[in-house]
Write a protein that holds these residues in place. Sequence first.
Motif, PDB file in Angstrom:
ATOM      1  N   MET A   1       0.827  -1.196   0.000  1.00 41.81           N
ATOM      2  CA  MET A   1       0.000   0.000   0.000  1.00 41.81           C
ATOM      3  C   MET A   1       0.875   1.265   0.000  1.00 41.81           C
ATOM      4  SD  MET A   1      -2.966   1.185   2.692  1.00 41.81           S
ATOM      5  CE  MET A   1      -3.977  -0.218   2.264  1.00 41.81           C
ATOM      6  N   GLY A   2       1.951   1.256   0.815  1.00 46.13           N
ATOM      7  CA  GLY A   2       2.839   2.405   0.861  1.00 46.13           C
ATOM      8  C   GLY A   2       3.451   2.721  -0.478  1.00 46.13           C
ATOM      9  N   LYS A   3       3.863   1.668  -1.201  1.00 46.05           N
ATOM     10  CA  LYS A   3       4.445   1.860  -2.518  1.00 46.05           C
ATOM     11  C   LYS A   3       3.428   2.478  -3.468  1.00 46.05           C
ATOM     12  CE  LYS A   3       6.664  -0.674  -6.321  1.00 46.05           C
ATOM     13  NZ  LYS A   3       7.098  -2.018  -6.790  1.00 46.05           N
ATOM     14  N   GLY A   4       2.185   1.995  -3.391  1.00 48.13           N
ATOM     15  CA  GLY A   4       1.143   2.535  -4.259  1.00 48.13           C
ATOM     16  C   GLY A   4       0.860   3.994  -3.969  1.00 48.13           C
ATOM     17  N   ILE A   5       0.873   4.372  -2.683  1.00 40.23           N
ATOM     18  CA  ILE A   5       0.648   5.772  -2.312  1.00 40.23           C
ATOM     19  C   ILE A   5       1.749   6.655  -2.878  1.00 40.23           C
ATOM     20  CG2 ILE A   5       0.576   7.380  -0.366  1.00 40.23           C
ATOM     21  CD1 ILE A   5      -0.856   5.165   1.218  1.00 40.23           C
ATOM     22  N   ARG A   6       2.998   6.192  -2.761  1.00 37.96           N
ATOM     23  CA  ARG A   6       4.119   6.983  -3.286  1.00 37.96           C
ATOM     24  C   ARG A   6       4.014   7.158  -4.797  1.00 37.96           C
ATOM     25  NH1 ARG A   6       6.689   4.070   0.891  1.00 37.96           N
ATOM     26  NH2 ARG A   6       7.272   2.377  -0.529  1.00 37.96           N
ATOM     27  N   GLN A   7       3.600   6.100  -5.488  1.00 38.27           N
ATOM     28  CA  GLN A   7       3.429   6.201  -6.935  1.00 38.27           C
ATOM     29  C   GLN A   7       2.302   7.173  -7.289  1.00 38.27           C
ATOM     30  OE1 GLN A   7       2.817   2.108  -8.056  1.00 38.27           O
ATOM     31  NE2 GLN A   7       4.992   1.761  -8.459  1.00 38.27           N
ATOM     32  N   ALA A   8       1.232   7.141  -6.493  1.00 39.03           N
ATOM     33  CA  ALA A   8       0.113   8.039  -6.743  1.00 39.03           C
ATOM     34  C   ALA A   8       0.523   9.495  -6.547  1.00 39.03           C
ATOM     35  CB  ALA A   8      -1.052   7.688  -5.815  1.00 39.03           C
ATOM     36  N   VAL A   9       1.318   9.749  -5.528  1.00 41.85           N
ATOM     37  CA  VAL A   9       1.786  11.116  -5.271  1.00 41.85           C
ATOM     38  C   VAL A   9       2.567  11.645  -6.471  1.00 41.85           C
ATOM     39  CG1 VAL A   9       3.350  12.511  -3.877  1.00 41.85           C
ATOM     40  CG2 VAL A   9       1.779  10.916  -2.762  1.00 41.85           C
ATOM     41  N   LYS A  10       3.399  10.799  -7.069  1.00 40.29           N
ATOM     42  CA  LYS A  10       4.189  11.212  -8.224  1.00 40.29           C
ATOM     43  C   LYS A  10       3.306  11.543  -9.430  1.00 40.29           C
ATOM     44  CE  LYS A  10       8.275   8.474  -6.963  1.00 40.29           C
ATOM     45  NZ  LYS A  10       9.161   7.349  -7.365  1.00 40.29           N
ATOM     46  N   SER A  11       2.086  11.002  -9.428  1.00 44.49           N
ATOM     47  CA  SER A  11       1.182  11.211 -10.561  1.00 44.49           C
ATOM     48  C   SER A  11       0.228  12.381 -10.358  1.00 44.49           C
ATOM     49  CB  SER A  11       0.363   9.935 -10.815  1.00 44.49           C
ATOM     50  OG  SER A  11       1.203   8.831 -11.092  1.00 44.49           O
ATOM     51  N   LEU A  12       0.342  13.072  -9.226  1.00 40.16           N
ATOM     52  CA  LEU A  12      -0.554  14.191  -8.955  1.00 40.16           C
ATOM     53  C   LEU A  12      -0.455  15.247 -10.043  1.00 40.16           C
ATOM     54  CD1 LEU A  12      -0.139  14.694  -5.102  1.00 40.16           C
ATOM     55  CD2 LEU A  12      -2.146  13.833  -6.311  1.00 40.16           C
ATOM     56  N   SER A  13      -1.629  15.742 -10.478  1.00 41.96           N
ATOM     57  CA  SER A  13      -1.664  16.727 -11.550  1.00 41.96           C
ATOM     58  C   SER A  13      -2.969  17.513 -11.465  1.00 41.96           C
ATOM     59  CB  SER A  13      -1.576  16.037 -12.915  1.00 41.96           C
ATOM     60  OG  SER A  13      -1.948  16.921 -13.960  1.00 41.96           O
ATOM     61  N   PRO A  14      -2.942  18.807 -11.784  1.00 43.38           N
ATOM     62  CA  PRO A  14      -4.194  19.581 -11.843  1.00 43.38           C
ATOM     63  C   PRO A  14      -5.183  19.017 -12.860  1.00 43.38           C
ATOM     64  CG  PRO A  14      -2.292  21.039 -11.854  1.00 43.38           C
ATOM     65  CD  PRO A  14      -1.767  19.646 -12.059  1.00 43.38           C
ATOM     66  N   LYS A  15      -4.684  18.215 -13.797  1.00 47.60           N
ATOM     67  CA  LYS A  15      -5.539  17.619 -14.812  1.00 47.60           C
ATOM     68  C   LYS A  15      -5.777  16.128 -14.552  1.00 47.60           C
ATOM     69  CE  LYS A  15      -3.965  20.896 -18.345  1.00 47.60           C
ATOM     70  NZ  LYS A  15      -3.372  21.063 -19.702  1.00 47.60           N
ATOM     71  N   GLY A  16      -5.602  15.716 -13.291  1.00 44.09           N
ATOM     72  CA  GLY A  16      -5.707  14.296 -12.974  1.00 44.09           C
ATOM     73  C   GLY A  16      -7.085  13.808 -12.587  1.00 44.09           C
ATOM     74  N   GLY A  17      -8.080  14.669 -12.728  1.00 38.78           N
ATOM     75  CA  GLY A  17      -9.420  14.287 -12.300  1.00 38.78           C
ATOM     76  C   GLY A  17      -9.963  13.061 -13.008  1.00 38.78           C
ATOM     77  N   HIS A  18      -9.735  12.977 -14.317  1.00 39.36           N
ATOM     78  CA  HIS A  18     -10.254  11.839 -15.084  1.00 39.36           C
ATOM     79  C   HIS A  18      -9.587  10.544 -14.638  1.00 39.36           C
ATOM     80  CE1 HIS A  18     -11.986   9.577 -18.382  1.00 39.36           C
ATOM     81  NE2 HIS A  18     -10.788   9.181 -18.732  1.00 39.36           N
ATOM     82  N   ASN A  19      -8.283  10.584 -14.429  1.00 42.67           N
ATOM     83  CA  ASN A  19      -7.589   9.382 -13.964  1.00 42.67           C
ATOM     84  C   ASN A  19      -8.088   8.957 -12.588  1.00 42.67           C
ATOM     85  OD1 ASN A  19      -6.022   9.227 -16.278  1.00 42.67           O
ATOM     86  ND2 ASN A  19      -4.326  10.390 -15.404  1.00 42.67           N
ATOM     87  N   ALA A  20      -8.370   9.928 -11.725  1.00 37.20           N
ATOM     88  CA  ALA A  20      -8.896   9.617 -10.400  1.00 37.20           C
ATOM     89  C   ALA A  20     -10.280   8.981 -10.506  1.00 37.20           C
ATOM     90  CB  ALA A  20      -8.961  10.881  -9.545  1.00 37.20           C
ATOM     91  N   ALA A  21     -11.098   9.493 -11.406  1.00 40.93           N
ATOM     92  CA  ALA A  21     -12.438   8.933 -11.602  1.00 40.93           C
ATOM     93  C   ALA A  21     -12.365   7.493 -12.080  1.00 40.93           C
ATOM     94  CB  ALA A  21     -13.224   9.789 -12.596  1.00 40.93           C
ATOM     95  N   ARG A  22     -11.389   7.194 -12.919  1.00 40.34           N
ATOM     96  CA  ARG A  22     -11.224   5.821 -13.400  1.00 40.34           C
ATOM     97  C   ARG A  22     -10.649   4.917 -12.313  1.00 40.34           C
ATOM     98  NH1 ARG A  22     -12.037   4.709 -18.504  1.00 40.34           N
ATOM     99  NH2 ARG A  22     -10.835   2.798 -18.260  1.00 40.34           N
ATOM    100  N   ALA A  23      -9.789   5.477 -11.470  1.00 41.88           N
ATOM    101  CA  ALA A  23      -9.115   4.663 -10.452  1.00 41.88           C
ATOM    102  C   ALA A  23     -10.073   4.118  -9.408  1.00 41.88           C
ATOM    103  CB  ALA A  23      -8.018   5.489  -9.776  1.00 41.88           C
ATOM    104  N   ILE A  24     -11.177   4.808  -9.144  1.00 44.82           N
ATOM    105  CA  ILE A  24     -12.104   4.367  -8.093  1.00 44.82           C
ATOM    106  C   ILE A  24     -13.207   3.456  -8.619  1.00 44.82           C
ATOM    107  CG2 ILE A  24     -11.663   6.379  -6.637  1.00 44.82           C
ATOM    108  CD1 ILE A  24     -14.276   7.585  -7.613  1.00 44.82           C
ATOM    109  N   MET A  25     -13.210   3.159  -9.911  1.00 46.07           N
ATOM    110  CA  MET A  25     -14.240   2.306 -10.499  1.00 46.07           C
ATOM    111  C   MET A  25     -14.106   0.857 -10.017  1.00 46.07           C
ATOM    112  SD  MET A  25     -14.084   3.799 -14.404  1.00 46.07           S
ATOM    113  CE  MET A  25     -15.029   2.419 -15.091  1.00 46.07           C
TER     114      MET A  25
END
Length: 276
Positions: free
Chosen positions: A1-25
């Motif tokens: 889980m920690g590794k996944g959180i770190r990877q997610a942090v690196k992917s943070l973007s003001p345009k990341g809303g669509h990716n976030a919407a897909r990630a919770i599906m």
Amino acid sequence: MGKGIRQAVKSLSPKGGHNAARAIMTTDKLPKECAVSLMVSGEEVRIGGIAKGAGMIRPNMATMLCFLTTDVSITAEMLQSALKESVDLSFNRITVDGDMSTNDTVLILATGGAGNPQIKERDEAYNQFRKGLDYVTGKLARMIVEDGEGATKLVTVTVKGARNESEAEMAARAVAESPLVKTAIYGMDPNWGRVAAALGYSGAVFDPEKVQIWFDDLLIVDNGVAADYDEEGAKRLFMKNNLRITVNLNAGDAEATIWTCDLTDEYIRINASYRS
């Protein structure tokens, strides 16, 4: 889980809303996103949100997630009030299968960056903000129903003419959650008797001989008996992807709307093919 959180942090973007919407599906077929901008006290305010959910959906949210953000300036107390009122008219007014679980969340974050005078009470600015928030929550809620497991139709059930809003909601919910109504819709069968039966056991108080029922704008039942309507025309209404069922109990002035979908063999296949 920690590794996944770190990877997610690196992917943070003001345009990341669509990716976030897909990630919770999960069993969702489509990501659910909505955003709107509006004027509040002369300043442009933005509200956006993403959601997930397709099965085990019933009022009290269940099983769904929704994350909302806004740049409006508002006190925590007023923001909480606005969210509660908006959820009660959106996510708490949908049902896919009448089932619930413990896993649901709707949250909102406000940055205050819009520069509007801070909303501290239920005034015109509060109402302006609520209008935008209601649009976003309502849109996302209906997207959940449209994407319901196995669903082929979005159905809007409105009951008006009830003695009070509680009874209007009870009656609309009974129709929206009836397996017989939902399967008739899937089978494209304009069976108004199933709607009337659900109204009867809903707990709402009314005179059956005064009830009116419409499918879209077609009057099906008038004063408790079948109206003079074209059966083939009614069937054609059930072939559409969107259907409105409207009921007038003629017992008062209150009304309520519930959004639902049809119940299909695909829903059974999905839920019979895995163990959670």
